[in-house]
Design a protein around this motif. Structure first.
Motif, PDB file in Angstrom:
ATOM      1  N   LYS A 142       8.640   1.408   3.729  1.00 60.94           N
ATOM      2  CA  LYS A 142       7.650   2.466   3.605  1.00 60.94           C
ATOM      3  C   LYS A 142       6.830   2.564   4.876  1.00 60.94           C
ATOM      4  O   LYS A 142       6.293   1.569   5.358  1.00 60.94           O
ATOM      5  CB  LYS A 142       6.712   2.195   2.424  1.00 60.94           C
ATOM      6  CG  LYS A 142       7.405   2.176   1.069  1.00 60.94           C
ATOM      7  CD  LYS A 142       6.402   1.859  -0.021  1.00 60.94           C
ATOM      8  CE  LYS A 142       7.076   1.803  -1.395  1.00 60.94           C
ATOM      9  NZ  LYS A 142       6.104   1.448  -2.458  1.00 60.94           N
ATOM     10  N   GLU A 144       3.921   3.774   5.292  1.00 61.69           N
ATOM     11  CA  GLU A 144       2.521   3.394   5.097  1.00 61.69           C
ATOM     12  C   GLU A 144       2.321   1.885   5.168  1.00 61.69           C
ATOM     13  O   GLU A 144       1.269   1.398   5.601  1.00 61.69           O
ATOM     14  CB  GLU A 144       1.975   3.932   3.772  1.00 61.69           C
ATOM     15  CG  GLU A 144       2.752   3.532   2.535  1.00 61.69           C
ATOM     16  CD  GLU A 144       3.777   4.571   2.103  1.00 61.69           C
ATOM     17  OE1 GLU A 144       3.942   4.758   0.888  1.00 61.69           O
ATOM     18  OE2 GLU A 144       4.401   5.206   2.990  1.00 61.69           O
ATOM     19  N   ASP A 145       3.344   1.116   4.743  1.00 61.35           N
ATOM     20  CA  ASP A 145       3.249  -0.341   4.860  1.00 61.35           C
ATOM     21  C   ASP A 145       3.339  -0.773   6.320  1.00 61.35           C
ATOM     22  O   ASP A 145       2.651  -1.701   6.745  1.00 61.35           O
ATOM     23  CB  ASP A 145       4.363  -1.015   4.057  1.00 61.35           C
ATOM     24  CG  ASP A 145       4.130  -0.934   2.559  1.00 61.35           C
ATOM     25  OD1 ASP A 145       2.984  -0.646   2.150  1.00 61.35           O
ATOM     26  OD2 ASP A 145       5.090  -1.147   1.806  1.00 61.35           O
ATOM     27  N   PHE A 147       2.292   0.675   8.948  1.00 65.54           N
ATOM     28  CA  PHE A 147       1.062   0.931   9.696  1.00 65.54           C
ATOM     29  C   PHE A 147      -0.198   0.436   8.981  1.00 65.54           C
ATOM     30  O   PHE A 147      -1.309   0.701   9.409  1.00 65.54           O
ATOM     31  CB  PHE A 147       0.957   2.428  10.009  1.00 65.54           C
ATOM     32  CG  PHE A 147       1.978   2.872  11.017  1.00 65.54           C
ATOM     33  CD1 PHE A 147       1.720   2.789  12.373  1.00 65.54           C
ATOM     34  CD2 PHE A 147       3.216   3.337  10.605  1.00 65.54           C
ATOM     35  CE1 PHE A 147       2.671   3.175  13.309  1.00 65.54           C
ATOM     36  CE2 PHE A 147       4.179   3.727  11.530  1.00 65.54           C
ATOM     37  CZ  PHE A 147       3.905   3.643  12.896  1.00 65.54           C
ATOM     38  N   ASN A 148      -0.009  -0.319   7.903  1.00 68.18           N
ATOM     39  CA  ASN A 148      -1.124  -0.896   7.164  1.00 68.18           C
ATOM     40  C   ASN A 148      -1.438  -2.278   7.744  1.00 68.18           C
ATOM     41  O   ASN A 148      -0.607  -3.181   7.699  1.00 68.18           O
ATOM     42  CB  ASN A 148      -0.748  -1.028   5.684  1.00 68.18           C
ATOM     43  CG  ASN A 148      -1.878  -1.587   4.841  1.00 68.18           C
ATOM     44  OD1 ASN A 148      -2.891  -2.047   5.355  1.00 68.18           O
ATOM     45  ND2 ASN A 148      -1.688  -1.574   3.533  1.00 68.18           N
ATOM     46  N   PRO A 149      -2.653  -2.479   8.303  1.00 70.45           N
ATOM     47  CA  PRO A 149      -2.975  -3.771   8.907  1.00 70.45           C
ATOM     48  C   PRO A 149      -3.047  -4.914   7.905  1.00 70.45           C
ATOM     49  O   PRO A 149      -3.023  -6.090   8.300  1.00 70.45           O
ATOM     50  CB  PRO A 149      -4.339  -3.522   9.560  1.00 70.45           C
ATOM     51  CG  PRO A 149      -4.913  -2.364   8.835  1.00 70.45           C
ATOM     52  CD  PRO A 149      -3.751  -1.502   8.440  1.00 70.45           C
ATOM     53  N   ASN A 150      -3.129  -4.614   6.619  1.00 66.05           N
ATOM     54  CA  ASN A 150      -3.122  -5.666   5.607  1.00 66.05           C
ATOM     55  C   ASN A 150      -1.710  -6.167   5.295  1.00 66.05           C
ATOM     56  O   ASN A 150      -1.551  -7.174   4.602  1.00 66.05           O
ATOM     57  CB  ASN A 150      -3.784  -5.177   4.323  1.00 66.05           C
ATOM     58  CG  ASN A 150      -5.261  -4.904   4.518  1.00 66.05           C
ATOM     59  OD1 ASN A 150      -5.953  -5.667   5.175  1.00 66.05           O
ATOM     60  ND2 ASN A 150      -5.736  -3.796   3.973  1.00 66.05           N
ATOM     61  N   VAL A 151      -0.709  -5.454   5.786  1.00 63.62           N
ATOM     62  CA  VAL A 151       0.686  -5.880   5.662  1.00 63.62           C
ATOM     63  C   VAL A 151       1.077  -6.543   6.980  1.00 63.62           C
ATOM     64  O   VAL A 151       1.134  -5.882   8.012  1.00 63.62           O
ATOM     65  CB  VAL A 151       1.618  -4.697   5.359  1.00 63.62           C
ATOM     66  CG1 VAL A 151       3.080  -5.144   5.336  1.00 63.62           C
ATOM     67  CG2 VAL A 151       1.236  -4.047   4.032  1.00 63.62           C
ATOM     68  N   ARG A 167      -0.590  -7.809  12.648  1.00 63.72           N
ATOM     69  CA  ARG A 167      -1.018  -6.767  11.720  1.00 63.72           C
ATOM     70  C   ARG A 167      -0.618  -5.382  12.229  1.00 63.72           C
ATOM     71  O   ARG A 167      -0.627  -4.413  11.465  1.00 63.72           O
ATOM     72  CB  ARG A 167      -2.529  -6.848  11.509  1.00 63.72           C
ATOM     73  CG  ARG A 167      -2.957  -8.149  10.866  1.00 63.72           C
ATOM     74  CD  ARG A 167      -4.448  -8.169  10.564  1.00 63.72           C
ATOM     75  NE  ARG A 167      -4.839  -9.454  10.000  1.00 63.72           N
ATOM     76  CZ  ARG A 167      -4.692  -9.795   8.722  1.00 63.72           C
ATOM     77  NH1 ARG A 167      -4.168  -8.923   7.877  1.00 63.72           N
ATOM     78  NH2 ARG A 167      -5.060 -10.978   8.285  1.00 63.72           N
ATOM     79  N   SER A 168      -0.255  -5.314  13.495  1.00 62.91           N
ATOM     80  CA  SER A 168       0.223  -4.062  14.074  1.00 62.91           C
ATOM     81  C   SER A 168       1.727  -3.937  13.845  1.00 62.91           C
ATOM     82  O   SER A 168       2.422  -4.946  13.671  1.00 62.91           O
ATOM     83  CB  SER A 168      -0.058  -4.028  15.577  1.00 62.91           C
ATOM     84  OG  SER A 168      -1.442  -4.103  15.830  1.00 62.91           O
ATOM     85  N   ARG A 189       8.175  -7.463   6.818  1.00 58.84           N
ATOM     86  CA  ARG A 189       6.834  -7.912   6.456  1.00 58.84           C
ATOM     87  C   ARG A 189       6.899  -9.383   6.093  1.00 58.84           C
ATOM     88  O   ARG A 189       7.943  -9.905   5.680  1.00 58.84           O
ATOM     89  CB  ARG A 189       6.288  -7.104   5.278  1.00 58.84           C
ATOM     90  CG  ARG A 189       7.005  -7.333   3.965  1.00 58.84           C
ATOM     91  CD  ARG A 189       6.415  -6.512   2.833  1.00 58.84           C
ATOM     92  NE  ARG A 189       5.034  -6.907   2.558  1.00 58.84           N
ATOM     93  CZ  ARG A 189       4.218  -6.218   1.791  1.00 58.84           C
ATOM     94  NH1 ARG A 189       4.618  -5.084   1.227  1.00 58.84           N
ATOM     95  NH2 ARG A 189       2.995  -6.648   1.562  1.00 58.84           N
ATOM     96  N   ASP A 247      -7.114  -4.858  -7.437  1.00 57.56           N
ATOM     97  CA  ASP A 247      -5.692  -5.151  -7.216  1.00 57.56           C
ATOM     98  C   ASP A 247      -4.952  -5.461  -8.511  1.00 57.56           C
ATOM     99  O   ASP A 247      -3.713  -5.407  -8.551  1.00 57.56           O
ATOM    100  CB  ASP A 247      -5.527  -6.327  -6.250  1.00 57.56           C
ATOM    101  CG  ASP A 247      -5.886  -5.966  -4.814  1.00 57.56           C
ATOM    102  OD1 ASP A 247      -5.832  -4.764  -4.474  1.00 57.56           O
ATOM    103  OD2 ASP A 247      -6.200  -6.882  -4.040  1.00 57.56           O
TER     104      ASP A 247
END
Length: 255
Positions: A142, A144-145, A147-151, A167-168, A189, A247
């Motif tokens: 995905k 969105e994953d 570019f999500n810094p939490n992933v 995180r990048s 990931r 969550d």
């Protein structure tokens, strides 16, 4: 070599603390009639490669709850900055009592969907005598994953040894729009389960923070910075980390 032929003993250790800033009392939150920590404990206990499963905590409420459902618990200092340090203390206490393990698995206490197969995958990496630290990765599908810094993203070499965590999104793909990156390259990931040879764990628990770790807030960069290789295996299973009360809504089809 098959892991069962190595003769190595493995402890599955679940670090758990009550005083979470974003979700106080998180290990004891009830999910479909069972606490989060009990769910993780029972999932871990389903892995036949573990010689024991232990909850390592600094809180009497968690300890009493774990012993109440028949689990094993060891009390640790309340001053540990990370789960890694809590596990290192647990292993020292076990050694002092004459109970030695060759490998320790750090099983996240806030991932109630962890599967026994994932624990088995990470332990099996120690069939190779050169493996010092092991973890799991999963394909990112995905955008969105990505570019999500939490992933947390990871790049490995051709043997599966980790080169970098970030995180990048890494690597950066030049001359292509963001929305097609996952079609042009296989990104991974990080799945937050670790296993260590116990001497390696004691060694890394003594290391000071490293500059990349401070920048990214990723403890594993401390180990890479100091030359400790991290071997990975690919898992097809997703885990869901619970960091906030919100969550909990991510947990579907759980019984």
């Amino acid at each position: 070599m098959d892991f069962s032929d190595t003769g190595l003993t493995v402890a599955g250790i679940i670090p758990a603390r009550y005083a979470s800033t974003r979700f106080p009392g998180k290990p004891l939150v009830m999910i479909q009639g069972m606490s989060m920590i009990e769910r993780v404990y029972r999932q871990a206990s389903g892995c036949a490669l573990l010689s024991t499963v232990i909850v390592a905590t600094d809180d009497a409420r968690i300890a009493d709850h774990v012993t109440g459902f028949g689990g094993r618990v060891i009390m640790t200092s309340p001053h540990h900055p990370s789960g890694t340090d809590r596990i290192a203390e647990t292993l020292r206490k076990l050694d002092e009592n004459g109970e030695h393990y060759d490998i320790a698995v750090n099983i996240q206490g806030d991932e109630p969907t962890i599967r026994p197969e994932q624990i088995e995958s990470v332990v099996n990496l120690f069939s190779n005598n050169e493996t010092r630290i092991a973890t799991l990765i999963k394909v990112i599908d995905k955008t969105e994953d990505l570019f999500n810094p939490n992933v947390v993203k990871v790049v490995t070499d051709k043997t599966g040894r980790a080169l970098l965590f970030s995180r990048s999104p890494i690597p950066h793909i030049r001359q292509l729009p963001d929305e097609v990156w996952t079609s042009a390259f296989t990104f991974y990931r990080h799945i937050g389960i670790y296993a260590y040879r116990t001497q390696t764990l004691q060694d890394i628990s003594q290391l000071p923070p490293a500059p990349p770790e401070t920048a990214e807030s990723l403890e594993q960069l401390r180990w890479l910075w100091n030359g400790y290789p991290i071997q990975t295996d690919i898992t097809d299973f997703e885990t869901i980390g619970i960091d906030t009360p919100e969550d909990l809504s991510k947990l579907t089809n759980i019984s």
